[in-house]
Motif scaffolding. Structure first.
Motif, PDB file in Angstrom:
ATOM      1  N   LYS A 129      -0.726  11.781 -14.232  1.00  0.00           N
ATOM      2  CA  LYS A 129       0.468  12.328 -13.602  1.00  0.00           C
ATOM      3  C   LYS A 129       0.309  13.836 -13.369  1.00  0.00           C
ATOM      4  O   LYS A 129      -0.117  14.560 -14.271  1.00  0.00           O
ATOM      5  CB  LYS A 129       1.699  12.092 -14.477  1.00  0.00           C
ATOM      6  N   PRO A 130       0.645  14.307 -12.168  1.00  0.00           N
ATOM      7  CA  PRO A 130       0.579  15.750 -11.928  1.00  0.00           C
ATOM      8  C   PRO A 130       1.654  16.478 -12.722  1.00  0.00           C
ATOM      9  O   PRO A 130       2.688  15.904 -13.067  1.00  0.00           O
ATOM     10  CB  PRO A 130       0.842  15.857 -10.417  1.00  0.00           C
ATOM     11  N   LYS A 131       1.397  17.744 -13.015  1.00  0.00           N
ATOM     12  CA  LYS A 131       2.379  18.536 -13.749  1.00  0.00           C
ATOM     13  C   LYS A 131       3.586  18.772 -12.876  1.00  0.00           C
ATOM     14  O   LYS A 131       3.483  19.096 -11.708  1.00  0.00           O
ATOM     15  CB  LYS A 131       1.770  19.876 -14.162  1.00  0.00           C
ATOM     16  N   ARG A 132       4.769  18.621 -13.493  1.00  0.00           N
ATOM     17  CA  ARG A 132       6.002  18.747 -12.731  1.00  0.00           C
ATOM     18  C   ARG A 132       7.018  19.528 -13.538  1.00  0.00           C
ATOM     19  O   ARG A 132       7.066  19.450 -14.752  1.00  0.00           O
ATOM     20  CB  ARG A 132       6.586  17.358 -12.408  1.00  0.00           C
ATOM     21  N   GLU A 133       7.847  20.282 -12.811  1.00  0.00           N
ATOM     22  CA  GLU A 133       8.854  21.072 -13.493  1.00  0.00           C
ATOM     23  C   GLU A 133      10.064  20.234 -13.884  1.00  0.00           C
ATOM     24  O   GLU A 133      10.669  20.445 -14.907  1.00  0.00           O
ATOM     25  CB  GLU A 133       9.302  22.222 -12.580  1.00  0.00           C
ATOM     26  N   LYS A 134      10.400  19.243 -13.053  1.00  0.00           N
ATOM     27  CA  LYS A 134      11.582  18.433 -13.325  1.00  0.00           C
ATOM     28  C   LYS A 134      11.274  17.386 -14.381  1.00  0.00           C
ATOM     29  O   LYS A 134      10.147  16.954 -14.542  1.00  0.00           O
ATOM     30  CB  LYS A 134      12.076  17.772 -12.039  1.00  0.00           C
ATOM     31  N   GLN A 135      12.314  16.964 -15.055  1.00  0.00           N
ATOM     32  CA  GLN A 135      12.145  16.037 -16.163  1.00  0.00           C
ATOM     33  C   GLN A 135      12.117  14.592 -15.676  1.00  0.00           C
ATOM     34  O   GLN A 135      12.798  14.234 -14.715  1.00  0.00           O
ATOM     35  CB  GLN A 135      13.298  16.204 -17.172  1.00  0.00           C
ATOM     36  N   PRO A 136      11.345  13.700 -16.350  1.00  0.00           N
ATOM     37  CA  PRO A 136      11.230  12.298 -15.939  1.00  0.00           C
ATOM     38  C   PRO A 136      12.542  11.558 -15.765  1.00  0.00           C
ATOM     39  O   PRO A 136      12.641  10.707 -14.900  1.00  0.00           O
ATOM     40  CB  PRO A 136      10.379  11.682 -17.063  1.00  0.00           C
ATOM     41  N   PRO A 137      13.602  11.822 -16.572  1.00  0.00           N
ATOM     42  CA  PRO A 137      14.837  11.047 -16.397  1.00  0.00           C
ATOM     43  C   PRO A 137      15.431  11.106 -14.993  1.00  0.00           C
ATOM     44  O   PRO A 137      16.205  10.251 -14.615  1.00  0.00           O
ATOM     45  CB  PRO A 137      15.781  11.676 -17.427  1.00  0.00           C
ATOM     46  N   ARG A 138      15.068  12.121 -14.205  1.00  0.00           N
ATOM     47  CA  ARG A 138      15.606  12.210 -12.850  1.00  0.00           C
ATOM     48  C   ARG A 138      14.869  11.308 -11.884  1.00  0.00           C
ATOM     49  O   ARG A 138      15.284  11.130 -10.756  1.00  0.00           O
ATOM     50  CB  ARG A 138      15.523  13.658 -12.354  1.00  0.00           C
ATOM     51  N   GLN A 139      13.747  10.740 -12.331  1.00  0.00           N
ATOM     52  CA  GLN A 139      12.962   9.895 -11.449  1.00  0.00           C
ATOM     53  C   GLN A 139      13.633   8.533 -11.269  1.00  0.00           C
ATOM     54  O   GLN A 139      14.213   7.972 -12.190  1.00  0.00           O
ATOM     55  CB  GLN A 139      11.562   9.705 -12.027  1.00  0.00           C
ATOM     56  N   LYS A 149       0.835  -1.199   0.000  1.00  0.00           N
ATOM     57  CA  LYS A 149       0.000   0.000   0.000  1.00  0.00           C
ATOM     58  C   LYS A 149       0.867   1.245   0.000  1.00  0.00           C
ATOM     59  O   LYS A 149       1.859   1.322   0.726  1.00  0.00           O
ATOM     60  CB  LYS A 149      -0.909   0.005   1.237  1.00  0.00           C
ATOM     61  N   ILE A 150       0.514   2.215  -0.834  1.00  0.00           N
ATOM     62  CA  ILE A 150       1.155   3.525  -0.787  1.00  0.00           C
ATOM     63  C   ILE A 150       0.375   4.349   0.224  1.00  0.00           C
ATOM     64  O   ILE A 150      -0.737   4.811  -0.038  1.00  0.00           O
ATOM     65  CB  ILE A 150       1.153   4.214  -2.161  1.00  0.00           C
ATOM     66  N   ALA A 151       0.948   4.532   1.409  1.00  0.00           N
ATOM     67  CA  ALA A 151       0.243   5.207   2.490  1.00  0.00           C
ATOM     68  C   ALA A 151       0.490   6.714   2.505  1.00  0.00           C
ATOM     69  O   ALA A 151      -0.319   7.476   3.019  1.00  0.00           O
ATOM     70  CB  ALA A 151       0.661   4.619   3.837  1.00  0.00           C
ATOM     71  N   LYS A 152       1.631   7.128   1.954  1.00  0.00           N
ATOM     72  CA  LYS A 152       1.949   8.554   1.849  1.00  0.00           C
ATOM     73  C   LYS A 152       2.695   8.778   0.551  1.00  0.00           C
ATOM     74  O   LYS A 152       3.587   8.005   0.199  1.00  0.00           O
ATOM     75  CB  LYS A 152       2.801   9.010   3.035  1.00  0.00           C
ATOM     76  N   ASN A 153       2.347   9.841  -0.148  1.00  0.00           N
ATOM     77  CA  ASN A 153       2.944  10.096  -1.458  1.00  0.00           C
ATOM     78  C   ASN A 153       2.861  11.598  -1.712  1.00  0.00           C
ATOM     79  O   ASN A 153       1.854  12.092  -2.222  1.00  0.00           O
ATOM     80  CB  ASN A 153       2.189   9.310  -2.535  1.00  0.00           C
ATOM     81  N   LYS A 154       3.897  12.329  -1.330  1.00  0.00           N
ATOM     82  CA  LYS A 154       3.851  13.789  -1.373  1.00  0.00           C
ATOM     83  C   LYS A 154       3.569  14.340  -2.764  1.00  0.00           C
ATOM     84  O   LYS A 154       2.864  15.330  -2.912  1.00  0.00           O
ATOM     85  CB  LYS A 154       5.179  14.366  -0.859  1.00  0.00           C
ATOM     86  N   GLU A 155       4.145  13.734  -3.798  1.00  0.00           N
ATOM     87  CA  GLU A 155       4.028  14.304  -5.130  1.00  0.00           C
ATOM     88  C   GLU A 155       3.286  13.379  -6.091  1.00  0.00           C
ATOM     89  O   GLU A 155       3.502  13.422  -7.294  1.00  0.00           O
ATOM     90  CB  GLU A 155       5.419  14.625  -5.681  1.00  0.00           C
ATOM     91  N   GLY A 156       2.442  12.551  -5.569  1.00  0.00           N
ATOM     92  CA  GLY A 156       1.654  11.671  -6.425  1.00  0.00           C
ATOM     93  C   GLY A 156       0.378  11.313  -5.696  1.00  0.00           C
ATOM     94  O   GLY A 156      -0.040  11.999  -4.767  1.00  0.00           O
TER      95      GLY A 156
END
Length: 287
Positions: free
Chosen positions: A256-266, A218-225
């Motif tokens: 997916k929420p809008k994000r300033e950083k690019q996916p490759p950093r994920q 379970k994802i119980a906390k997810n600040k940016e998702g």
């Protein structure tokens, strides 16, 4: 696994907590995560629970689909060894170092990680990390300080920290006598862990009284998702493998929420395949 990667945005410097009750498979799942992440990132796995050799055996079991029991009892056949030789290219790819961490403080972990330039570190598990030498603290104070120090280590160095955590003793429902699923307040010893984590995952058995029961993540906390109810897994302890049980109805695509950083950093938390390098398996070896 897309269902996780579409929802978890773990970037350099983030702190991810994987909590679970004893014997539910936290270490096995963390090794499976680390194994996949090692295909694209330098990973250090700091273990306070198991020796490097035991972790190595468990990971080879999963990667090569060989019985962990046979490996532990030194019962591999000639055919098993031939299979391992054929799999050598896949078993020498990921950049993963297994480290015996007994007695190490957060400062020790940070120094070792920076010396070996790890992008991601796993700590198994948070409550076992030693307090700074010469300090006398209550268990609450020690764990709170360790959690904050791990978060600061990640933020300052840009290292993604994945910390395993024990949970408080589970409670049974007064009527059903069943163990309830874990919640954030169950993170053992300190509420600071919940505050510091960017993502909190809980792993537990579908039926707590059945060790062969399916596992729930379970994802119980997810600040940016987005958080989600759960994902069901089959856990094969002899092959150290988690495999997802498909839902009965298709899941809607995650927005997916809008994000300033690019996916490759994920940091992708689920990448099947890949393996280890030879060098890091030795104690203190550089990758």
């Amino acid at each position: 696994m897309p269902v996780l990667d579409e929802r978890i945005f773990a970037e350099p410097g983030d702190m991810v907590v994987l909590g679970g009750y004893p014997s539910d498979g936290k270490t096995a799942l963390a090794l499976q995560f680390a194994f996949g992440i090692g295909r694209n990132h330098r990973v250090g796995f700091f273990s306070y629970e198991s020796t490097r050799d035991k972790l190595f055996d468990r990971t080879v079991s999963r990667a090569a689909m060989l019985s962990y029991t046979k490996i532990k009892r030194n019962q591999l056949t000639e055919a098993d060894y031939r299979d391992l030789l054929e799999l050598r290219p896949q078993l020498t790819a990921p950049q993963l170092t297994l480290i015996d961490a007994a007695g190490m403080t957060v400062l020790d972990i940070q120094a070792y990680s920076q010396a070996h330039r790890y992008d991601v570190v796993f700590v198994d598990y948070l409550q076992k990390i030693a307090a700074p030498r010469g300090t006398r603290q209550s268990d609450f104070e020690r764990v709170s300080a360790i959690s904050s120090s791990l978060q600061q280590f990640g933020r300052i160095t840009g290292t993604t920290v994945v910390a395993l955590s024990q949970l408080s003793r589970p409670d049974r429902d007064a009527k059903t006598k069943k163990i309830r699923p874990p919640v954030l307040s169950d993170l053992r010893s300190s509420g600071q862990i919940e505050q510091d984590a960017d993502v909190v995952l809980f792993l537990h058995r579908e039926d707590y009284d059945d060790k062969q029961s399916n596992r729930i993540l379970k994802i119980a906390k997810n600040k940016e998702g987005e958080a989600m109810d759960y994902v069901r897994f089959r856990f094969d302890g002899d092959l150290q493998t988690f495999s997802r049980i498909a839902p009965e109805t298709p899941e809607p695509p995650a927005e997916k929420p809008k994000r300033e950083k690019q996916p490759p950093r994920q940091v992708s938390f689920w990448a099947d395949g890949g393996s280890f390098q030879d060098t890091p398996w030795g104690k203190g070896g550089a990758s």
